[in-house]
Write a protein that holds these residues in place. Structure first.
Motif, mmCIF file in Angstrom:
data_model
loop_
_atom_site.group_PDB
_atom_site.id
_atom_site.type_symbol
_atom_site.label_atom_id
_atom_site.label_comp_id
_atom_site.label_asym_id
_atom_site.label_seq_id
_atom_site.Cartn_x
_atom_site.Cartn_y
_atom_site.Cartn_z
ATOM 1 N N LEU A 116 0.830 -1.203 0.000
ATOM 2 C CA LEU A 116 0.000 0.000 0.000
ATOM 3 C C LEU A 116 0.867 1.257 0.000
ATOM 4 O O LEU A 116 0.599 2.202 -0.752
ATOM 5 N N GLN A 117 1.922 1.253 0.813
ATOM 6 C CA GLN A 117 2.837 2.392 0.820
ATOM 7 C C GLN A 117 3.544 2.528 -0.524
ATOM 8 O O GLN A 117 3.786 3.639 -0.988
ATOM 9 N N GLY A 118 3.865 1.395 -1.149
ATOM 10 C CA GLY A 118 4.471 1.420 -2.475
ATOM 11 C C GLY A 118 3.560 2.071 -3.507
ATOM 12 O O GLY A 118 4.032 2.670 -4.467
ATOM 13 N N GLY A 119 2.244 1.962 -3.278
ATOM 14 C CA GLY A 119 1.266 2.618 -4.138
ATOM 15 C C GLY A 119 1.010 4.058 -3.728
ATOM 16 O O GLY A 119 0.166 4.737 -4.318
ATOM 17 N N GLY A 120 1.717 4.511 -2.697
ATOM 18 C CA GLY A 120 1.604 5.891 -2.251
ATOM 19 C C GLY A 120 0.559 6.134 -1.174
ATOM 20 O O GLY A 120 0.232 7.285 -0.885
ATOM 21 N N TYR A 121 0.027 5.067 -0.564
ATOM 22 C CA TYR A 121 -1.044 5.212 0.420
ATOM 23 C C TYR A 121 -0.540 5.112 1.861
ATOM 24 O O TYR A 121 0.288 4.262 2.178
ATOM 25 N N LYS A 122 -1.071 5.980 2.720
ATOM 26 C CA LYS A 122 -0.905 5.889 4.169
ATOM 27 C C LYS A 122 -2.131 5.147 4.685
ATOM 28 O O LYS A 122 -3.215 5.267 4.113
ATOM 29 N N VAL A 123 -1.993 4.398 5.775
ATOM 30 C CA VAL A 123 -3.102 3.630 6.337
ATOM 31 C C VAL A 123 -3.381 4.105 7.755
ATOM 32 O O VAL A 123 -2.451 4.274 8.556
ATOM 33 N N LEU A 124 -4.662 4.318 8.068
ATOM 34 C CA LEU A 124 -5.103 4.685 9.408
ATOM 35 C C LEU A 124 -6.277 3.787 9.790
ATOM 36 O O LEU A 124 -7.244 3.680 9.033
ATOM 37 N N GLY A 125 -6.205 3.166 10.966
ATOM 38 C CA GLY A 125 -7.307 2.371 11.485
ATOM 39 C C GLY A 125 -8.082 3.179 12.515
ATOM 40 O O GLY A 125 -7.481 3.816 13.383
ATOM 41 N N ILE A 126 -9.412 3.164 12.424
ATOM 42 C CA ILE A 126 -10.258 3.949 13.321
ATOM 43 C C ILE A 126 -11.315 3.046 13.945
ATOM 44 O O ILE A 126 -12.002 2.316 13.228
ATOM 45 N N SER A 127 -11.422 3.109 15.280
ATOM 46 C CA SER A 127 -12.455 2.339 15.984
ATOM 47 C C SER A 127 -12.976 3.154 17.157
ATOM 48 O O SER A 127 -12.350 4.141 17.563
ATOM 49 N N PRO A 128 -14.098 2.727 17.736
ATOM 50 C CA PRO A 128 -14.627 3.428 18.908
ATOM 51 C C PRO A 128 -13.929 3.045 20.209
ATOM 52 O O PRO A 128 -14.289 3.539 21.274
ATOM 53 N N ASP A 129 -12.918 2.208 20.147
ATOM 54 C CA ASP A 129 -12.216 1.743 21.342
ATOM 55 C C ASP A 129 -11.461 2.867 22.037
ATOM 56 O O ASP A 129 -10.958 3.785 21.383
ATOM 57 N N PRO A 130 -11.315 2.775 23.368
ATOM 58 C CA PRO A 130 -10.486 3.754 24.078
ATOM 59 C C PRO A 130 -9.011 3.568 23.714
ATOM 60 O O PRO A 130 -8.579 2.488 23.309
ATOM 61 N N VAL A 131 -8.239 4.620 23.872
ATOM 62 C CA VAL A 131 -6.812 4.600 23.539
ATOM 63 C C VAL A 131 -6.099 3.448 24.249
ATOM 64 O O VAL A 131 -5.256 2.774 23.650
#
Length: 158
Positions: A61-76
């Motif tokens: 994914l990074q090779g394709g130029g993408y950054k990845v972010l995971g988002i959930s309702p979980d506490p830190v």
């Protein structure tokens, strides 16, 4: 429920606490392509599979130029454990009040075993360099989704 995003829509801005003890803003990725994936609960079997698939595909994914972010309702605190336990190599963000999930239409009505309730809808939103939605996928499967996403984005496995 917010209307689902479609390609060309502007990405809603956000600023969320992350598992590394800081905050992450969409503005931090200005001018970059970003994959946001919304998942219901850290350390559950399906979410672990999906998160590990993103971990294992991060180089391609990074090779394709993408950054990845995971988002959930979980506490830190739960995200910190999840990141360490599964050696996740991208930011995990806590959306505990569901405001970002609502803005991205990843929070809404769900049905399970005949019951209807509000919850996080497993979704992946891909943003282009201008901050617009490139791809919006809702109700994605935990298993096999990342491979399909790479095919859709025409990114080879690393």
């Amino acid at each position: 429920m917010t209307e689902r995003l479609v390609p060309g829509d502007p990405a809603p801005a956000f600023n969320l606490p992350n598992a590394d003890g800081g905050t992450t803003s969409l503005a931090d990725f200005a001018g970059q392509k970003v994959v946001l994936f919304f998942y219901p609960a850290a350390m559950t079997p399906g979410c672990t599979k999906q998160a590990c698939d993103f971990r294992d595909s991060l180089a391609s994914l990074q090779g394709g130029g993408y950054k990845v972010l995971g988002i959930s309702p979980d506490p830190v605190s739960k995200l910190e454990k999840f990141k360490a336990r599964d050696e996740l190599n991208y930011p995990l963000l806590s959306d505990s009040d569901h405001s970002v999930a609502l803005a991205y239409a990843a929070w809404g009505e769900k049905k399970n075993y005949g019951k209807t309730y509000e919850g996080l809808i497993r979704s992946t939103i891909v943003l282009d360099e201008s901050g617009s939605v490139e791809v919006a996928q809702y109700n994605v499967r935990a298993t096999g989704h990342v491979a399909k996403l790479r095919r859709d984005l025409k990114i080879d496995a690393a």
